[in-house]
Design a protein around this motif. Structure first.
Motif, PDB file in Angstrom:
ATOM      1  N   ALA A 199      -7.091   1.630  -7.858  1.00  0.00           N
ATOM      2  CA  ALA A 199      -6.360   2.871  -8.134  1.00  0.00           C
ATOM      3  C   ALA A 199      -5.000   2.627  -8.776  1.00  0.00           C
ATOM      4  O   ALA A 199      -4.509   3.476  -9.521  1.00  0.00           O
ATOM      5  N   THR A 200      -4.382   1.477  -8.488  1.00  0.00           N
ATOM      6  CA  THR A 200      -2.992   1.288  -8.901  1.00  0.00           C
ATOM      7  C   THR A 200      -2.768   0.169  -9.920  1.00  0.00           C
ATOM      8  O   THR A 200      -1.849   0.240 -10.726  1.00  0.00           O
ATOM      9  N   ILE A 201      -3.595  -0.877  -9.892  1.00  0.00           N
ATOM     10  CA  ILE A 201      -3.367  -2.027 -10.772  1.00  0.00           C
ATOM     11  C   ILE A 201      -4.579  -2.345 -11.648  1.00  0.00           C
ATOM     12  O   ILE A 201      -4.462  -2.461 -12.866  1.00  0.00           O
ATOM     13  N   CYS A 202      -5.740  -2.466 -11.029  1.00  0.00           N
ATOM     14  CA  CYS A 202      -6.957  -2.784 -11.801  1.00  0.00           C
ATOM     15  C   CYS A 202      -7.569  -1.479 -12.317  1.00  0.00           C
ATOM     16  O   CYS A 202      -8.709  -1.134 -12.056  1.00  0.00           O
TER      17      CYS A 202
ATOM     18  N   ASP B  38     -16.982   2.534  -4.319  1.00  0.00           N
ATOM     19  CA  ASP B  38     -16.765   3.657  -5.226  1.00  0.00           C
ATOM     20  C   ASP B  38     -16.450   3.114  -6.620  1.00  0.00           C
ATOM     21  O   ASP B  38     -16.565   1.905  -6.871  1.00  0.00           O
ATOM     22  N   GLY B  39     -16.041   3.978  -7.529  1.00  0.00           N
ATOM     23  CA  GLY B  39     -15.773   3.547  -8.896  1.00  0.00           C
ATOM     24  C   GLY B  39     -14.654   2.524  -8.986  1.00  0.00           C
ATOM     25  O   GLY B  39     -14.720   1.578  -9.786  1.00  0.00           O
ATOM     26  N   ASN B  40     -13.608   2.694  -8.166  1.00  0.00           N
ATOM     27  CA  ASN B  40     -12.506   1.733  -8.168  1.00  0.00           C
ATOM     28  C   ASN B  40     -12.983   0.346  -7.754  1.00  0.00           C
ATOM     29  O   ASN B  40     -12.606  -0.666  -8.352  1.00  0.00           O
ATOM     30  N   VAL B  41     -13.788   0.299  -6.705  1.00  0.00           N
ATOM     31  CA  VAL B  41     -14.288  -0.987  -6.200  1.00  0.00           C
ATOM     32  C   VAL B  41     -15.189  -1.657  -7.236  1.00  0.00           C
ATOM     33  O   VAL B  41     -15.093  -2.873  -7.469  1.00  0.00           O
ATOM     34  N   MET B  42     -16.040  -0.879  -7.889  1.00  0.00           N
ATOM     35  CA  MET B  42     -16.920  -1.463  -8.912  1.00  0.00           C
ATOM     36  C   MET B  42     -16.108  -2.005 -10.083  1.00  0.00           C
ATOM     37  O   MET B  42     -16.437  -3.055 -10.645  1.00  0.00           O
ATOM     38  N   ARG B  43     -15.045  -1.305 -10.455  1.00  0.00           N
ATOM     39  CA  ARG B  43     -14.220  -1.786 -11.563  1.00  0.00           C
ATOM     40  C   ARG B  43     -13.549  -3.113 -11.197  1.00  0.00           C
ATOM     41  O   ARG B  43     -13.552  -4.069 -11.978  1.00  0.00           O
ATOM     42  N   VAL B  44     -12.979  -3.198  -9.992  1.00  0.00           N
ATOM     43  CA  VAL B  44     -12.320  -4.433  -9.552  1.00  0.00           C
ATOM     44  C   VAL B  44     -13.302  -5.595  -9.521  1.00  0.00           C
ATOM     45  O   VAL B  44     -13.050  -6.660 -10.098  1.00  0.00           O
ATOM     46  N   LEU B  45     -14.423  -5.389  -8.857  1.00  0.00           N
ATOM     47  CA  LEU B  45     -15.350  -6.505  -8.647  1.00  0.00           C
ATOM     48  C   LEU B  45     -16.101  -6.892  -9.915  1.00  0.00           C
ATOM     49  O   LEU B  45     -16.477  -8.052 -10.080  1.00  0.00           O
ATOM     50  N   SER B  46     -16.306  -5.931 -10.808  1.00  0.00           N
ATOM     51  CA  SER B  46     -16.962  -6.285 -12.072  1.00  0.00           C
ATOM     52  C   SER B  46     -16.094  -7.263 -12.857  1.00  0.00           C
ATOM     53  O   SER B  46     -16.601  -8.148 -13.551  1.00  0.00           O
ATOM     54  N   ARG B  47     -14.766  -7.122 -12.722  1.00  0.00           N
ATOM     55  CA  ARG B  47     -13.838  -8.027 -13.417  1.00  0.00           C
ATOM     56  C   ARG B  47     -13.678  -9.345 -12.667  1.00  0.00           C
ATOM     57  O   ARG B  47     -13.707 -10.419 -13.276  1.00  0.00           O
ATOM     58  N   ILE B  48     -13.512  -9.267 -11.354  1.00  0.00           N
ATOM     59  CA  ILE B  48     -13.339 -10.493 -10.562  1.00  0.00           C
ATOM     60  C   ILE B  48     -14.529 -11.433 -10.750  1.00  0.00           C
ATOM     61  O   ILE B  48     -14.368 -12.637 -10.955  1.00  0.00           O
ATOM     62  N   LEU B  49     -15.736 -10.864 -10.713  1.00  0.00           N
ATOM     63  CA  LEU B  49     -16.944 -11.687 -10.722  1.00  0.00           C
ATOM     64  C   LEU B  49     -17.704 -11.631 -12.048  1.00  0.00           C
ATOM     65  O   LEU B  49     -18.812 -12.152 -12.143  1.00  0.00           O
ATOM     66  N   LEU B  50     -17.114 -10.980 -13.036  1.00  0.00           N
ATOM     67  CA  LEU B  50     -17.733 -10.861 -14.360  1.00  0.00           C
ATOM     68  C   LEU B  50     -19.160 -10.283 -14.244  1.00  0.00           C
ATOM     69  O   LEU B  50     -20.125 -10.835 -14.766  1.00  0.00           O
ATOM     70  N   ILE B  51     -19.258  -9.178 -13.529  1.00  0.00           N
ATOM     71  CA  ILE B  51     -20.549  -8.489 -13.374  1.00  0.00           C
ATOM     72  C   ILE B  51     -20.744  -7.584 -14.583  1.00  0.00           C
ATOM     73  O   ILE B  51     -19.938  -6.688 -14.829  1.00  0.00           O
ATOM     74  N   GLU B  52     -21.793  -7.831 -15.340  1.00  0.00           N
ATOM     75  CA  GLU B  52     -21.980  -7.127 -16.614  1.00  0.00           C
ATOM     76  C   GLU B  52     -23.086  -6.075 -16.577  1.00  0.00           C
ATOM     77  O   GLU B  52     -23.419  -5.488 -17.601  1.00  0.00           O
ATOM     78  N   GLU B  53     -23.633  -5.833 -15.394  1.00  0.00           N
ATOM     79  CA  GLU B  53     -24.633  -4.768 -15.278  1.00  0.00           C
ATOM     80  C   GLU B  53     -23.976  -3.404 -15.435  1.00  0.00           C
ATOM     81  O   GLU B  53     -22.821  -3.195 -15.040  1.00  0.00           O
ATOM     82  N   ASP B  54     -24.708  -2.454 -15.994  1.00  0.00           N
ATOM     83  CA  ASP B  54     -24.205  -1.111 -16.285  1.00  0.00           C
ATOM     84  C   ASP B  54     -23.994  -0.335 -14.981  1.00  0.00           C
ATOM     85  O   ASP B  54     -24.949  -0.078 -14.239  1.00  0.00           O
ATOM     86  N   ILE B  55     -22.741   0.060 -14.698  1.00  0.00           N
ATOM     87  CA  ILE B  55     -22.464   0.716 -13.420  1.00  0.00           C
ATOM     88  C   ILE B  55     -22.925   2.176 -13.388  1.00  0.00           C
ATOM     89  O   ILE B  55     -22.882   2.815 -12.334  1.00  0.00           O
TER      90      ILE B  55
ATOM     91  N   LYS C 272       0.829  -1.219   0.000  1.00  0.00           N
ATOM     92  CA  LYS C 272       0.000   0.000   0.000  1.00  0.00           C
ATOM     93  C   LYS C 272       0.861   1.266   0.000  1.00  0.00           C
ATOM     94  O   LYS C 272       1.970   1.288   0.545  1.00  0.00           O
ATOM     95  N   ARG C 273       0.320   2.288  -0.621  1.00  0.00           N
ATOM     96  CA  ARG C 273       0.993   3.584  -0.624  1.00  0.00           C
ATOM     97  C   ARG C 273       0.940   4.208   0.769  1.00  0.00           C
ATOM     98  O   ARG C 273      -0.042   4.027   1.492  1.00  0.00           O
ATOM     99  N   ASP C 274       1.985   4.927   1.120  1.00  0.00           N
ATOM    100  CA  ASP C 274       2.019   5.617   2.413  1.00  0.00           C
ATOM    101  C   ASP C 274       1.315   6.962   2.252  1.00  0.00           C
ATOM    102  O   ASP C 274       1.898   7.921   1.745  1.00  0.00           O
ATOM    103  N   LEU C 275       0.056   7.034   2.676  1.00  0.00           N
ATOM    104  CA  LEU C 275      -0.741   8.244   2.546  1.00  0.00           C
ATOM    105  C   LEU C 275      -1.062   8.780   3.939  1.00  0.00           C
ATOM    106  O   LEU C 275      -1.263   7.992   4.870  1.00  0.00           O
ATOM    107  N   PRO C 276      -1.120  10.098   4.104  1.00  0.00           N
ATOM    108  CA  PRO C 276      -1.252  10.663   5.457  1.00  0.00           C
ATOM    109  C   PRO C 276      -2.493  10.199   6.208  1.00  0.00           C
ATOM    110  O   PRO C 276      -2.448  10.016   7.423  1.00  0.00           O
ATOM    111  N   TRP C 277      -3.599   9.995   5.498  1.00  0.00           N
ATOM    112  CA  TRP C 277      -4.822   9.562   6.187  1.00  0.00           C
ATOM    113  C   TRP C 277      -4.798   8.077   6.532  1.00  0.00           C
ATOM    114  O   TRP C 277      -5.711   7.587   7.196  1.00  0.00           O
ATOM    115  N   ARG C 278      -3.774   7.360   6.073  1.00  0.00           N
ATOM    116  CA  ARG C 278      -3.626   5.959   6.466  1.00  0.00           C
ATOM    117  C   ARG C 278      -2.784   5.817   7.741  1.00  0.00           C
ATOM    118  O   ARG C 278      -2.565   4.700   8.201  1.00  0.00           O
ATOM    119  N   ARG C 279      -2.329   6.946   8.266  1.00  0.00           N
ATOM    120  CA  ARG C 279      -1.531   6.899   9.500  1.00  0.00           C
ATOM    121  C   ARG C 279      -2.386   7.247  10.712  1.00  0.00           C
ATOM    122  O   ARG C 279      -1.864   7.570  11.780  1.00  0.00           O
TER     123      ARG C 279
END
Length: 358
Positions: free
Chosen positions: A192-195, A141-158, A22-29
């Motif tokens: 945000a970083t890979i998917c 959020d949008g990142n989570v929907m993108r990841v899970l749409s690919r993991i689970l092959l969700i084809e509904e329009d986000i 994970k990236r070191d971001l101030p709100w993660r501390r």
């Protein structure tokens, strides 16, 4: 319901990757719910790199909810200047004031109560509850929907609002009950970083669980209908000075686009008349010594301004329109201004607006 067969393996791979990469971001501390709330609001529609300095300045200025609750709006908007979507700042302050007034300064720890706060939608509620309090709640959020749409092959329009419920249910089925904070942030970080829209599948820690990757369809997902092009409005911004070298500005109305921010005279260019003629026709301003500054586009959610900006001098003895006042350069610097005005002001002063660096 979209089901993942090996949930435990997926969780383990995601959490191990997140904890080590994970990236070191101030709100993660921090686990301070107020600080996490601020970061989540700032991160809406805005890149992480842009948010970091704003977040650090904001927390330094308003280290407690009581400090933010007491802040004057002009000061708050000045702290937010350049982040855009200024209603986020107003809603954040209104929500914080509710917490201070109704909950003795303690952010509610359940979805029902936290969701009643001004500006706190389902995503922000889930993010604060899971990250700050370790409560297993979805934060989609949008990142989570993108990841899970690919993991689970969700084809509904986000882009269809009801589709979000599918992803919320999936997260609640998958979430790690022992560490919901890392699980939710892991999904966000992965998106945000890979998917990303152009996924880096060979680097993905959960590739073996991805149904879209198995079928070679990862770049087809998520499904989204194309947005209609927003309205395009050509506008002219005039930075007008008087004989004393002061600058003419007005405060925008307290409701609507860019509410309560300060701006130079601005007119819509809707005819074949010159910008100077339009300025006189719409605002009654007569100016001399008009010179070009810069042209640029400023994109809002629903419309785009095509901006042409000019320097000018008020003609001797001419009145200024109602609502406009002259300010010294130092005073202009202190006023909260929308991004287009900041760009023009920085160009006049030979500076560089950090939003141009994006």
């Amino acid at each position: 319901m979209h089901i993942l067969e090996n949930k435990e393996g997926f969780r383990h791979s995601l959490l191990h990757w997140y904890r080590t990469e994970k990236r070191d971001l101030p709100w993660r501390r921090t686990s301070n719910p107020y600080y996490i709330w601020v970061s989540e609001v700032m991160l809406q529609q805005t890149r992480v790199d842009t948010v970091i300095p704003y977040y650090e300045r904001f927390i330094a200025k308003y280290p407690t909810m009581e400090k933010l609750a007491e802040a004057e709006e002009n000061e708050l908007l000045k702290m937010w200047e350049g982040l855009g979507y200024y209603s986020r700042a107003r809603n954040l302050q209104a929500g914080v004031r509710e917490v201070v007034a109704n909950y003795e300064g303690n952010v509610p720890t359940n979805r029902k109560e936290i969701s009643t706060l001004k500006g706190v939608g389902p995503y922000t509620a889930g993010a604060v509850l899971s990250i700050a309090f370790g409560i297993p709640e979805h934060a989609v959020d949008g990142n989570v929907m993108r990841v899970l749409s690919r993991i689970l092959l969700i084809e509904e329009d986000i882009t269809i609002p009801r589709t979000k419920r599918i992803f919320e249910d999936v997260v609640m089925d998958l979430i790690d009950k022992q560490d919901p904070s890392s699980f939710n942030q892991g999904l966000m970080e992965l998106g945000a970083t890979i998917c990303t829209p152009k996924p880096k599948c060979l680097l993905c820690p959960v590739r073996e669980y991805c149904q879209a990757y198995d079928e070679g369809r990862q770049e087809e997902l998520p499904v989204r209908t194309r947005k209609k092009r927003g309205k395009v409005i050509p506008v002219a911004i005039f930075s007008v000075q008087n004989e004393q070298g002061e600058w003419l500005l007005r405060q925008r109305p307290e409701n609507g686009l860019l509410a309560n921010l300060w701006e130079f005279p601005m007119v819509e260019l809707t005819t074949n008349e010159s910008a100077e003629e339009t300025l006189f026709k719409q605002l009654g301003l007569k100016v001399d010594a008009v010179s070009d500054i810069m042209s640029f586009k400023h994109i809002f959610t629903h419309l785009t301004w095509e901006v042409k900006s000019y320097c000018a001098v008020l003609k001797n003895g001419k009145r200024v329109p109602d609502g406009y006042k002259f300010f010294t350069a130092t005073e202009v610097e202190e006023l909260p201004k929308p991004v287009p005005v900041v760009k023009v002001w920085d160009m006049i002063n030979g500076g560089e607006n950090e939003n141009d660096k994006k």
